[in-house]
Design a protein around this motif. Structure first.
Motif, PDB file in Angstrom:
ATOM      1  N   ASN A  66       1.125  -1.099  -0.129  1.00 37.02           N
ATOM      2  CA  ASN A  66      -0.043  -0.238   0.095  1.00 37.02           C
ATOM      3  C   ASN A  66       0.856   1.162   0.032  1.00 37.02           C
ATOM      4  O   ASN A  66       1.739   1.312   0.804  1.00 37.02           O
ATOM      5  CB  ASN A  66      -0.935  -0.235   1.387  1.00 37.02           C
ATOM      6  N   LEU A  67       0.646   2.169  -0.948  1.00 33.07           N
ATOM      7  CA  LEU A  67       1.607   3.176  -1.072  1.00 33.07           C
ATOM      8  C   LEU A  67       0.782   4.463  -1.492  1.00 33.07           C
ATOM      9  O   LEU A  67      -0.153   4.543  -2.061  1.00 33.07           O
ATOM     10  CB  LEU A  67       2.762   2.944  -2.142  1.00 33.07           C
ATOM     11  N   GLU A  68       1.520   5.699  -1.369  1.00 33.62           N
ATOM     12  CA  GLU A  68       0.765   6.950  -1.538  1.00 33.62           C
ATOM     13  C   GLU A  68       1.228   7.443  -3.116  1.00 33.62           C
ATOM     14  O   GLU A  68       0.566   8.206  -3.530  1.00 33.62           O
ATOM     15  CB  GLU A  68       1.288   8.063  -0.561  1.00 33.62           C
ATOM     16  N   GLY A  69       2.372   6.847  -3.318  1.00 30.79           N
ATOM     17  CA  GLY A  69       2.842   7.196  -4.969  1.00 30.79           C
ATOM     18  C   GLY A  69       2.144   6.470  -5.960  1.00 30.79           C
ATOM     19  O   GLY A  69       0.999   6.000  -5.559  1.00 30.79           O
ATOM     20  N   SER A  70       2.704   5.996  -7.003  1.00 35.83           N
ATOM     21  CA  SER A  70       2.150   5.399  -8.218  1.00 35.83           C
ATOM     22  C   SER A  70       2.548   4.069  -8.358  1.00 35.83           C
ATOM     23  O   SER A  70       3.812   3.802  -8.036  1.00 35.83           O
ATOM     24  CB  SER A  70       2.466   6.205  -9.357  1.00 35.83           C
ATOM     25  N   ILE A  71       1.682   3.240  -8.974  1.00 34.10           N
ATOM     26  CA  ILE A  71       2.456   1.784  -9.460  1.00 34.10           C
ATOM     27  C   ILE A  71       2.203   2.049 -11.028  1.00 34.10           C
ATOM     28  O   ILE A  71       1.280   1.770 -11.504  1.00 34.10           O
ATOM     29  CB  ILE A  71       1.309   0.810  -8.886  1.00 34.10           C
ATOM     30  N   ILE A  72       3.420   2.122 -11.686  1.00 35.91           N
ATOM     31  CA  ILE A  72       3.444   2.506 -12.894  1.00 35.91           C
ATOM     32  C   ILE A  72       3.369   1.327 -13.837  1.00 35.91           C
ATOM     33  O   ILE A  72       2.543   1.182 -14.586  1.00 35.91           O
ATOM     34  CB  ILE A  72       4.811   3.338 -13.264  1.00 35.91           C
ATOM     35  N   ASP A  73       4.218   0.214 -13.366  1.00 34.30           N
ATOM     36  CA  ASP A  73       4.201  -1.020 -14.272  1.00 34.30           C
ATOM     37  C   ASP A  73       4.688  -2.188 -13.247  1.00 34.30           C
ATOM     38  O   ASP A  73       5.471  -1.869 -12.483  1.00 34.30           O
ATOM     39  CB  ASP A  73       5.011  -0.907 -15.331  1.00 34.30           C
TER      40      ASP A  73
END
Length: 497
Positions: free
Chosen positions: A361-368
């Motif tokens: 779980n994160l506040e950033g992005s899941i790019i790929d």
């Protein structure tokens, strides 16, 4: 006695004698013994073939019942390929534990072993020695060049032969591409160089790669138009794993309300798919189903328009990737249903057994993300949301920025290991080798805004510089990942299957 009667009697005697010999021989050890046919391998399913990641088992056929232990103890593969043996009658199946390494030539030896007599006795005749050979596909990848005359052109690098080939002419600018399953062709979108700022003119093409094609020493790439842009603008596309279906997101050039997904099959005739307004989409590995973001969930829609929808997953907003065998997927939950987790994202492992496991779980992005070939690990490009204070004209201003990094997730333990920070580089993509050699990724620095999860690659941005890297996983528990910069200038690297 007449002459004809004598001939008839002699014929009867000869036939009776022959029949007696045949009956005696068959009762003693079968017709094969009578004609002295040794026990032997009659067929090897990989003989003289070039195999790929989808080829996970070979078959050996025998002409007689065989003593299985003697065969298993004497079967040799060079270089070694770990696997498991199973039997069905006179047929041996050898299933690999992992895809065979690419760019290799293999030999198979069976120089000893015995026939199996009825009753389980292994005292039969020795098997005829067998020699087989096969190879794996060349290790190769493609990328888009970003320097000099190669800027915007699709380039193939054959790792096995250490050869670089420019596949597209200099009058086309390539935006995106996907290899076909055999690696012999690549599907790509491109515009004419003079129209490169006008994405409404994107067309789809295919080009031959020449990989594993030994028919001609002089290779000239052959380009075929797959889809024009006369009436519709072509956006994102996806190629099925069997290479027989392309799905394209299209918008009418004269009517923005006319947009949706189109299907192109081997006849190259585009047909609209009757689906609701959609967001992101991916074809599933079975090549029969489309995973589509619809509203607040993922719909699994059959490509056959007469079939009923397969499922709807309301808790997920995006499918990131599927495992090659189609038994697992990585999905994103945007946590909109939980006020405490609002503005965060969760990455989930989902499989066909009903497992839904949160990985992070994160506040950033899941790019790929992409699975490794055995689906034991996920390699992901993620971003960490960084907070900093900048003093501007004597006032403190808060600033958030996303710091990209590459991570490995062990799907058995759930442990996430950050591997490499990618400072200052905003547009990055990764590709996991089909044989597990390593992970290709790029570092691209562009002139406009940083990458976002919704749009990880801004086609309108100008590339300042780009690098290609190879991440090599450890070979045993005591080693660490190794990172090598490749002497190639470009971006969007993709291994050929």
């Amino acid at each position: 006695m007449q002459t004809i009667d004598k001939i008839a009697v002699i014929t009867i005697i000869v036939l009776s004698f022959t029949i007696s010999i045949l009956v005696w021989g068959t009762n003693a050890c079968g017709t094969e013994c009578l004609f002295h046919v040794k026990p032997q391998v009659t067929n090897f399913s990989w003989q003289n073939k070039a195999i790929g990641r989808e080829d996970r088992a070979f078959l050996l056929y025998f002409n007689r019942p065989i003593d299985r232990d003697s065969i298993e103890n004497n079967l040799v593969i060079e270089p070694p390929l770990e696997g498991k043996i199973s039997w069905s009658g006179n047929k041996l199946a050898y299933t690999l534990d992992a895809p065979a390494p690419y760019g290799e030539k293999y030999r198979l030896f069976l120089e000893a072993g015995n026939q199996q007599f009825a009753g389980g006795e292994a005292a039969g005749e020795a098997i005829k020695p067998f020699f087989g050979q096969f190879k794996t596909r060349d290790r190769a990848f493609a990328y888009i060049g970003s320097e000099g005359n190669n800027q915007g052109r699709l380039i193939l690098y054959n790792w096995t032969k250490q050869e670089k080939t420019v596949l597209t002419p200099d009058n086309l600018v390539v935006f995106d591409f996907e290899p076909y399953p055999q690696g012999d062709r690549i599907l790509f979108s491109a515009v004419a160089k003079k129209q490169q700022q006008d994405i409404s003119q994107l067309k789809l093409y295919s080009v031959t790669t020449g990989v594993n094609d030994n028919s001609s020493p002089a290779f000239n790439p052959e380009i075929q138009l797959v889809l024009d842009s006369k009436k519709y603008q072509n956006n994102k596309f996806d190629l099925s794993q069997d290479g027989k279906t392309i799905v394209v997101q299209r918008i009418n050039q004269n009517n923005a309300n006319d947009f949706g997904l189109w299907k192109i099959t081997e006849d190259l005739v585009p047909q609209p798919l009757e689906t609701e307004a959609v967001g992101d989409f991916l074809l599933t590995p079975d090549s029969q189903t489309l995973a589509v973001a619809q509203g607040e969930g993922i719909a699994l829609l059959p490509l056959n328009p007469d079939a009923v929808p397969l499922d709807f997953l309301p808790q997920f907003g995006r499918v990131v990737t599927f495992s090659t065998d189609g038994m697992a997927a990585a999905m994103v939950n945007y946590n909109t249903e939980n006020a405490d987790l609002r503005y965060t994202k969760s990455l989930y492992y989902v499989n066909n057994q009903g497992v839904q496991k949160e990985l992070l779980n994160l506040e950033g992005s899941i790019i790929d993300c992409q699975f490794n070939p055995t689906a034991t690990h996920l390699y992901c490009l993620l971003t960490e949301l960084k907070f900093s204070n900048n003093l501007t004209l004597g006032q403190a201003d808060a600033e958030y920025r996303e710091q990209p990094y590459l991570a490995e997730i062990n799907l058995k333990t759930g442990k996430t290991i950050p591997l490499l920070a990618l400072p200052e580089y905003h547009d990055s993509e990764l590709s996991v080798a089909p044989d597990g050699l390593g992970v290709l990724f790029d570092q691209v620095l562009t002139t406009n805004t940083p990458v976002t999860e919704a749009n990880p690659s801004d086609s309108s941005s100008t590339i300042i510089k780009s690098r290609l890297w190879l991440l090599l996983p450890p070979t045993n528990e005591s080693e660490v990942h190794q990172v090598e910069q490749l002497p190639l200038i470009g971006f969007h690297p993709q291994w050929l299957p």
